[in-house]
Design a protein around this motif. Structure first.
Motif, PDB file in Angstrom:
ATOM      1  N   LYS A  80     -33.036 -25.588  68.484  1.00 10.20           N
ATOM      2  CA  LYS A  80     -34.308 -25.811  68.265  1.00 10.20           C
ATOM      3  C   LYS A  80     -35.038 -27.060  67.729  1.00 10.20           C
ATOM      4  O   LYS A  80     -36.443 -27.096  67.517  1.00 10.20           O
ATOM      5  N   LEU A  81     -34.615 -28.075  67.619  1.00 11.41           N
ATOM      6  CA  LEU A  81     -35.005 -29.466  67.204  1.00 11.41           C
ATOM      7  C   LEU A  81     -35.990 -29.950  68.222  1.00 11.41           C
ATOM      8  O   LEU A  81     -35.500 -29.924  69.552  1.00 11.41           O
ATOM      9  N   PRO A  82     -37.042 -30.541  67.980  1.00 11.74           N
ATOM     10  CA  PRO A  82     -38.042 -30.989  68.812  1.00 11.74           C
ATOM     11  C   PRO A  82     -37.635 -32.361  69.607  1.00 11.74           C
ATOM     12  O   PRO A  82     -37.841 -32.536  70.793  1.00 11.74           O
ATOM     13  N   SER A  83     -36.613 -32.909  68.866  1.00 10.22           N
ATOM     14  CA  SER A  83     -36.088 -34.497  69.527  1.00 10.22           C
ATOM     15  C   SER A  83     -34.579 -34.335  68.945  1.00 10.22           C
ATOM     16  O   SER A  83     -34.328 -33.869  67.968  1.00 10.22           O
ATOM     17  N   LEU A  84     -33.837 -35.466  69.611  1.00 13.15           N
ATOM     18  CA  LEU A  84     -32.700 -35.811  69.156  1.00 13.15           C
ATOM     19  C   LEU A  84     -32.400 -37.030  69.196  1.00 13.15           C
ATOM     20  O   LEU A  84     -33.302 -37.978  69.734  1.00 13.15           O
ATOM     21  N   GLU A  85     -31.477 -37.535  68.469  1.00 13.51           N
ATOM     22  CA  GLU A  85     -31.086 -39.039  68.341  1.00 13.51           C
ATOM     23  C   GLU A  85     -29.861 -39.334  69.250  1.00 13.51           C
ATOM     24  O   GLU A  85     -29.016 -38.182  69.449  1.00 13.51           O
ATOM     25  N   TRP A  86     -29.660 -40.511  69.941  1.00 10.84           N
ATOM     26  CA  TRP A  86     -28.699 -40.465  70.894  1.00 10.84           C
ATOM     27  C   TRP A  86     -27.880 -41.627  70.427  1.00 10.84           C
ATOM     28  O   TRP A  86     -28.303 -42.607  69.992  1.00 10.84           O
ATOM     29  N   GLY A  87     -26.466 -41.498  70.954  1.00  7.86           N
ATOM     30  CA  GLY A  87     -25.806 -42.586  70.560  1.00  7.86           C
ATOM     31  C   GLY A  87     -24.673 -42.663  71.828  1.00  7.86           C
ATOM     32  O   GLY A  87     -24.294 -41.763  72.412  1.00  7.86           O
TER      33      GLY A  87
ATOM     34  N   GLN B  29     -27.831 -26.525  75.121  1.00 10.20           N
ATOM     35  CA  GLN B  29     -27.063 -25.379  75.832  1.00 10.20           C
ATOM     36  C   GLN B  29     -25.657 -25.243  75.136  1.00 10.20           C
ATOM     37  O   GLN B  29     -25.028 -24.127  74.738  1.00 10.20           O
ATOM     38  N   GLN B  30     -24.848 -26.513  74.885  1.00 14.95           N
ATOM     39  CA  GLN B  30     -23.875 -26.568  74.219  1.00 14.95           C
ATOM     40  C   GLN B  30     -23.847 -26.164  72.506  1.00 14.95           C
ATOM     41  O   GLN B  30     -22.496 -25.747  72.195  1.00 14.95           O
ATOM     42  N   TYR B  31     -24.868 -26.451  71.776  1.00 12.91           N
ATOM     43  CA  TYR B  31     -24.615 -26.687  70.364  1.00 12.91           C
ATOM     44  C   TYR B  31     -26.021 -25.811  69.861  1.00 12.91           C
ATOM     45  O   TYR B  31     -26.973 -26.559  69.754  1.00 12.91           O
ATOM     46  N   PRO B  32     -25.628 -24.627  69.332  1.00  8.64           N
ATOM     47  CA  PRO B  32     -26.655 -23.741  68.712  1.00  8.64           C
ATOM     48  C   PRO B  32     -27.460 -24.398  67.415  1.00  8.64           C
ATOM     49  O   PRO B  32     -28.689 -24.374  67.229  1.00  8.64           O
ATOM     50  N   ALA B  33     -26.809 -25.395  66.832  1.00  4.22           N
ATOM     51  CA  ALA B  33     -27.250 -26.192  65.795  1.00  4.22           C
ATOM     52  C   ALA B  33     -28.509 -27.036  65.956  1.00  4.22           C
ATOM     53  O   ALA B  33     -29.236 -27.158  65.208  1.00  4.22           O
ATOM     54  N   ILE B  34     -28.373 -27.474  67.243  1.00  4.00           N
ATOM     55  CA  ILE B  34     -29.459 -28.331  67.641  1.00  4.00           C
ATOM     56  C   ILE B  34     -30.574 -27.776  68.769  1.00  4.00           C
ATOM     57  O   ILE B  34     -31.245 -28.387  69.355  1.00  4.00           O
TER      58      ILE B  34
END
Length: 133
Positions: free
Chosen positions: A76-83, A69-74
């Motif tokens: 449509k990504l199916p998954s994210l990396e977290w840190g 919701q916050q970042y249009p660049a991500i």
């Protein structure tokens, strides 16, 4: 406090701040031990990584929705990396004194949640030596 970040796992270019995680008493104790211990800093940091990973991946769906919701660049990504980064007065003071390197986002994975701690390994070894497996 811990700042939580997400990024595209393919490009790995930019971390996006997503949320803040308020630590419990155990995490505060681990941060204090990590900062104050002359030895075994790595053990305390591994426990912190494990605890933050558990918190992130137990809430991954909600955090992913927030990030998208916050970042249009991500979006449509199916998954994210977290840190994460630790936000504590003691950490910034230690960095300023040169006792710790400048903090970078520490990536965490689901595998961190499944690691055995040194205490678990020691307990298993003791049980197997005593024939209590």
């Amino acid at each position: 406090l811990f700042y939580l970040y997400a990024r595209n796992p393919k490009t790995r270019v930019m971390w996006y701040p997503v949320s803040v995680l308020r630590g419990d008493g155990q995490s505060k104790g681990l941060v204090g031990a990590w900062l104050g211990s002359p030895l075994a800093k790595g053990v305390f940091k591994e426990r912190l990584d494990e605890g933050v990973a558990r918190s992130i991946f137990e809430s991954e769906r909600r955090l992913t929705d927030m990030a998208r919701q916050q970042y249009p660049a991500i979006k449509k990504l199916p998954s994210l990396e977290w840190g994460y980064k630790i936000v504590a007065t003691g950490v910034s003071t230690a960095v300023a004194k040169g006792e710790l390197p400048e903090q970078k986002v520490q990536m965490v994975t689901k595998e961190l949640m499944q690691q055995e701690s040194w205490a678990d390994k020691a307990q298993k070894a003791a049980k197997s030596m005593l024939g209590q497996a």
